[in-house]
Enzyme design. Sequence first.
Site, PDB file in Angstrom:
ATOM      1  N   MET A 141       0.845  -1.188   0.000  1.00 46.23           N
ATOM      2  CA  MET A 141       0.000   0.000   0.000  1.00 46.23           C
ATOM      3  C   MET A 141       0.884   1.242   0.000  1.00 46.23           C
ATOM      4  SD  MET A 141      -1.302   0.059   3.983  1.00 46.23           S
ATOM      5  CE  MET A 141      -2.035   1.695   3.844  1.00 46.23           C
ATOM      6  N   CYS A 142       0.272   2.409  -0.179  1.00 47.38           N
ATOM      7  CA  CYS A 142       1.012   3.683  -0.141  1.00 47.38           C
ATOM      8  C   CYS A 142       0.002   4.774   0.200  1.00 47.38           C
ATOM      9  CB  CYS A 142       1.711   3.942  -1.472  1.00 47.38           C
ATOM     10  SG  CYS A 142       0.606   3.946  -2.904  1.00 47.38           S
ATOM     11  N   GLY A 143       0.081   5.914  -0.469  1.00 43.11           N
ATOM     12  CA  GLY A 143      -0.874   6.982  -0.224  1.00 43.11           C
ATOM     13  C   GLY A 143      -2.161   6.803  -1.003  1.00 43.11           C
TER      14      GLY A 143
END
Length: 326
Positions: A279-281
């Site tokens: 995941m990330c932003g």
Amino acid sequence: MIFSQLKSSNNVTKPFLQSRMISLIAPASVNSFYDANKNKIVSVDATWYMPDVPMNGFNEFQKRRLKDAVFFDIEKIKDHESDFPHMLPSQRFFEKEVSRLGICNDDNIVFYDQQGVFSLCRAAWMFEVFGHDLEKIYILNTFPGYSKNTSDPNLVMKLHGANTLVDESIVTSSSTLPKSEYKTKFDDSKVVSYEQLLSLVQDNKIGDEYTLIDARSASRFTGEAPEPREGLSSGHIKNAINIPFTELLTPDKSFLSTMTLNNIFKRHNVDDSKPIIVMCGTGVTACVVRAAMQLAGFDSSKIAVYDGSWTEWAQRAPSSLIVKDI
């Protein structure tokens, strides 16, 4: 949650595990690769800039691109009804937009990015999710590196008379290819929803049964720095591992060597024993981490992307499930 098995790919750069490959094209190999695959390649410019960068991917494509490339806009080809950015579109919408670009199911696709390695990985992952043969997906590492090699008279490629595939004529359309009839086959094992991840977190399976990797910066992960989006809490999910995507790239934004990538993941105690979620932003740089893991020899079928990523989690999850280290 099921992680399906992918076929191995016919790489230009080959990691050490044959069943766990994606294809990477070095700047010095671009001309020979295109010469060997004439009329079988579609070059895809997937450049996207962060909202705080005063540049536009399509504008850059109009001025400079690989010859006969098409422009794939991750800001346009998404779920426009979602409250969260860059969520995967429906199969029908993806088929419509990819057909409009003239891409066919049996095409070899070379993804590149005017910035180096960044948003191209999101586009490549999307095609993988929608069933494009992994053996036909390639990443150019990198377009700026190739452009420099063929423009600087002091570099080897120029001295040897290599013809550049960089086109600097002005174009107005995202594609000059004839319309196709692209068909998708959605692979839900490569994407994780909020509901699925919430269940794993509430059942304390993150860390024990699943590895969760967060590609955001360390300061956003710990909660020390704010999120770029106003009003959004920073922090992380319990037992997640923080590997900022920038840690996997050179200063000029190309992927590090396979050996170096593998060592980085070992240092973070990430292995192939459990399914992995990245995941990330907003789901863009998570795909950089996923691609790096594939290059390092991790099994593609065991790496899924949490599409909504932190933007969705921070807005929907109970506050008790947002961890801060400050």
